[in-house]
Design a protein around this motif. Structure first.
Motif, mmCIF file in Angstrom:
data_model
loop_
_atom_site.group_PDB
_atom_site.id
_atom_site.type_symbol
_atom_site.label_atom_id
_atom_site.label_comp_id
_atom_site.label_asym_id
_atom_site.label_seq_id
_atom_site.Cartn_x
_atom_site.Cartn_y
_atom_site.Cartn_z
ATOM 1 N N VAL A 41 4.044 -3.746 -2.070
ATOM 2 C CA VAL A 41 3.001 -3.435 -3.061
ATOM 3 C C VAL A 41 3.521 -3.773 -4.460
ATOM 4 O O VAL A 41 4.483 -3.172 -4.944
ATOM 5 C CB VAL A 41 2.597 -1.948 -2.987
ATOM 6 N N ARG A 42 2.877 -4.723 -5.088
ATOM 7 C CA ARG A 42 3.344 -5.203 -6.395
ATOM 8 C C ARG A 42 3.337 -4.101 -7.455
ATOM 9 O O ARG A 42 4.227 -4.029 -8.305
ATOM 10 C CB ARG A 42 2.466 -6.362 -6.876
ATOM 11 N N THR A 43 2.340 -3.246 -7.437
ATOM 12 C CA THR A 43 2.190 -2.257 -8.513
ATOM 13 C C THR A 43 3.210 -1.126 -8.431
ATOM 14 O O THR A 43 3.466 -0.459 -9.431
ATOM 15 C CB THR A 43 0.766 -1.655 -8.474
ATOM 16 N N THR A 44 3.789 -0.890 -7.264
ATOM 17 C CA THR A 44 4.765 0.193 -7.121
ATOM 18 C C THR A 44 6.180 -0.309 -6.917
ATOM 19 O O THR A 44 7.140 0.438 -7.099
ATOM 20 C CB THR A 44 4.391 1.103 -5.930
ATOM 21 N N GLY A 45 6.322 -1.568 -6.484
ATOM 22 C CA GLY A 45 7.652 -2.116 -6.234
ATOM 23 C C GLY A 45 8.276 -1.609 -4.955
ATOM 24 O O GLY A 45 9.502 -1.684 -4.795
ATOM 25 N N ILE A 46 7.462 -1.100 -4.018
ATOM 26 C CA ILE A 46 8.010 -0.612 -2.758
ATOM 27 C C ILE A 46 7.396 -1.388 -1.593
ATOM 28 O O ILE A 46 6.341 -2.013 -1.721
ATOM 29 C CB ILE A 46 7.757 0.896 -2.558
ATOM 30 N N TYR A 47 8.081 -1.323 -0.438
ATOM 31 C CA TYR A 47 7.503 -1.910 0.770
ATOM 32 C C TYR A 47 7.398 -0.831 1.838
ATOM 33 O O TYR A 47 8.176 0.126 1.867
ATOM 34 C CB TYR A 47 8.308 -3.118 1.263
ATOM 35 N N CYS A 48 6.387 -0.979 2.712
ATOM 36 C CA CYS A 48 6.043 0.047 3.694
ATOM 37 C C CYS A 48 5.858 -0.574 5.063
ATOM 38 O O CYS A 48 5.721 -1.793 5.208
ATOM 39 C CB CYS A 48 4.735 0.746 3.309
ATOM 40 N N ARG A 49 5.804 0.295 6.063
ATOM 41 C CA ARG A 49 5.361 -0.132 7.385
ATOM 42 C C ARG A 49 3.825 -0.173 7.377
ATOM 43 O O ARG A 49 3.184 0.515 6.568
ATOM 44 C CB ARG A 49 5.861 0.825 8.468
ATOM 45 N N PRO A 50 3.175 -0.936 8.254
ATOM 46 C CA PRO A 50 1.708 -1.007 8.250
ATOM 47 C C PRO A 50 1.024 0.342 8.423
ATOM 48 O O PRO A 50 -0.085 0.547 7.924
ATOM 49 C CB PRO A 50 1.402 -1.945 9.427
ATOM 50 N N SER A 51 1.659 1.276 9.113
ATOM 51 C CA SER A 51 1.007 2.565 9.376
ATOM 52 C C SER A 51 1.296 3.614 8.314
ATOM 53 O O SER A 51 1.001 4.797 8.525
ATOM 54 C CB SER A 51 1.470 3.103 10.739
ATOM 55 N N CYS A 52 1.844 3.225 7.182
ATOM 56 C CA CYS A 52 2.164 4.191 6.126
ATOM 57 C C CYS A 52 0.923 5.040 5.792
ATOM 58 O O CYS A 52 -0.171 4.498 5.581
ATOM 59 C CB CYS A 52 2.645 3.478 4.875
ATOM 60 N N PRO A 53 1.074 6.371 5.746
ATOM 61 C CA PRO A 53 -0.085 7.230 5.497
ATOM 62 C C PRO A 53 -0.571 7.228 4.052
ATOM 63 O O PRO A 53 -1.609 7.830 3.753
ATOM 64 C CB PRO A 53 0.434 8.622 5.880
ATOM 65 N N ALA A 54 0.149 6.566 3.153
ATOM 66 C CA ALA A 54 -0.279 6.528 1.756
ATOM 67 C C ALA A 54 -1.598 5.755 1.620
ATOM 68 O O ALA A 54 -2.004 5.003 2.508
ATOM 69 C CB ALA A 54 0.798 5.885 0.897
#
Length: 493
Positions: free
Chosen positions: A33-46
């Protein structure tokens, strides 16, 4: 929608998986995610970001190389690996298996390239094209993942964790953890604090669901060689031969995991050298078939009149792998034209006579399985089996000992099969059984196997039809094999 390499690179398909929080894609691709600078798994609950703010990456290393940090909420690296590594078994997939085993940490990029059969430069190009990162970055991501798991689940000191995860120094460990997770090791561990290392490490190994743990344990328990393996209600244990030393592992496997989520098998390792942690973990994951996508397998058999009903009866059946390719190759030869019980008895004799005793026996584990070099030096006349089979076993072990045949999932599977079949006394059943258990091949079928023939008869099918039927089960014939074995007699195939 099944997770395939094409879907990983298609933004629309990936975004649909993210919006539906589809856990099947965890470990198949990563969302940055460009706006947060983090990467997640596809199922991230955010909350799901807008598509224009997202980029998709085929590996955690690719996201890290692009400057993203791991999400602290969904822990994107705590996922099963991509099933594509074993399905396609491309050079990139084979290299990923070896990187997870710690080959880059032990032998460098050149050693990895030699095992896969490419120059280091060409292998780097392949990995960058398919996984978004080169071998060093992929190995670094794996070290960071191992370190995080050890920080959060063990009481090892940070120095011990650094070397167990494969880092060359504590400083490198600290810098990597801060960069990847935006946290210090102390922050990740919280207030638990550490105690001196005991050589015992307990970890939770992620598996995709549904997961038929009871069936896998039954399969392993039926074949367990006394001294090397032991099993009981809900658990399995065995000895390990690792790159830097020996060890044992005890697995606590849930009976049945049916929900669409990532679940965990608890593994307790006792290792002579903690630097073997990554190798031990990867080999046990192979044993568990942890990276399989059972939903994709089930979808492929949904309309099949033979296998479809079996999948619905036993959801999440796995193909048991093995922790040591050399051992399973020897045991495959021992199992030629004899019952499971007969093969196990012969293996027990070999272990008692030629296996190396453990310094500290535990849980009924007393010996390591005899190594290939030891068996290669024996006289076929002295082996407890027919003379022709003894000669085949000796020649096989000589080829394994000198590296002519490698069963570490690095070489091309077809090349390995040809090399096995070139040994007098080793036929298609043996070569394919080795591919099934040692190489993680998802598309192997043994039409002449007695258990398969009996299973087909019990289902009202003529065994003569086996080869033709199996053509419709590609590319998951290994799983069809397991379902047929399970059907015929779950405890006697």
């Amino acid at each position: 929608m099944n997770p395939t390499p094409d879907l990983r690179l298609d933004p629309e398909s990936c975004y649909r998986a993210v919006k539906s929080r589809d856990r099947r894609f965890d470990g198949v691709f990563y969302t940055a995610v460009r706006t947060t600078g983090i990467y997640c798994r596809p199922s991230c609950p955010a909350r799901t970001p807008a598509l224009h703010n997202i980029t998709f990456h085929p590996s955690a290393a690719s996201a890290q190389a692009a400057g993203y940090r791991a999400c602290k909420r969904c822990l994107p690296d705590a996922t099963p690996g991509s099933p594509d590594w074993d399905v396609a078994a491309t050079a990139a997939g084979r290299a990923m298996r070896l990187i997870a085993d710690g080959v880059v940490d032990r032998e460098g990029v050149e050693g990895l390239a030699d095992r896969v059969g490419y120059t280091s430069r060409h292998l780097g190009r392949i990995l960058t094209a398919e996984l978004g990162a080169g071998p060093l970055a992929l190995a670094r991501a794996r070290r960071a993942q191992t370190a995080r798991v050890l920080i959060e689940t063990s009481d090892l000191t940070y120095a011990d964790i650094a070397f167990a995860a494969g880092f060359s120094s504590v400083r490198q460990f600290n810098d990597t953890i801060r960069e990847v997770y935006d946290s210090s090791p102390t922050d990740l561990r919280g207030r638990r604090g550490g105690r001196p290392a005991t050589g015992v490490v307990t970890m939770r190994l992620a598996v995709r669901t549904p997961y038929s743990g009871r069936a896998l344990l039954d399969f392993l328990a039926l074949r367990a060689v006394p001294g090397v393996e032991a099993a009981g209600e809900g658990w399995y244990a065995r000895t390990l031969v690792l790159p830097r030393g020996t060890g044992t592992v005890r697995l606590e496997v849930p009976d049945e995991l049916e929900s669409n989520r990532t679940a965990f098998v608890t593994a307790t390792f006792a290792l002579e050298d903690l630097r073997d942690t990554s190798a031990a973990t990867e080999r046990v994951r192979r044993l568990l078939d942890a990276d399989c996508d059972p939903v994709a397998v089930a979808d492929a058999f949904a309309g099949d009149p033979v296998i479809g009903p079996l999948v619905r009866e036993w959801p999440g059946l796995r193909v048991p792998g093995h922790v040591d390719g050399h051992e399973i190759a020897v045991r495959a030869v021992l199992g030629q034209q004899v019952s499971v019980a007969g093969a196990r008895t012969t293996a027990e004799r070999l272990v008692a006579e030629h296996g190396r005793p453990l310094a500290r026996p535990v849980d009924g584990l007393t010996h390591l399985f005899p190594d290939a070099a030891t068996l290669a030096g024996l006289d076929p006349e002295d082996l407890p089996m027919p003379r022709a089979r003894g000669r085949a076993l000796i020649e096989l072990c000589a080829a394994l000992a000198d590296g002519t045949i490698a069963l570490d999932r690095g070489p091309d599977r077809d090349d390995v099969r040809r090399a096995l079949l070139a040994i007098p006394g080793i036929g298609p059943w043996t070569a394919d059984y080795v591919a099934l258990r040692a190489l993680g091949h998802p598309d192997v079928f043994l039409p002449t196997d007695v258990g398969i023939r009996n299973a087909l008869r019990s289902l009202g099918r003529d065994p003569v039809e086996a080869v033709g039927l199996a053509e419709g089960w590609r590319p998951w014939r290994s799983y069809a094999q397991m379902y047929l074995w399970q059907t015929h007699n779950p405890k006697e195939h």
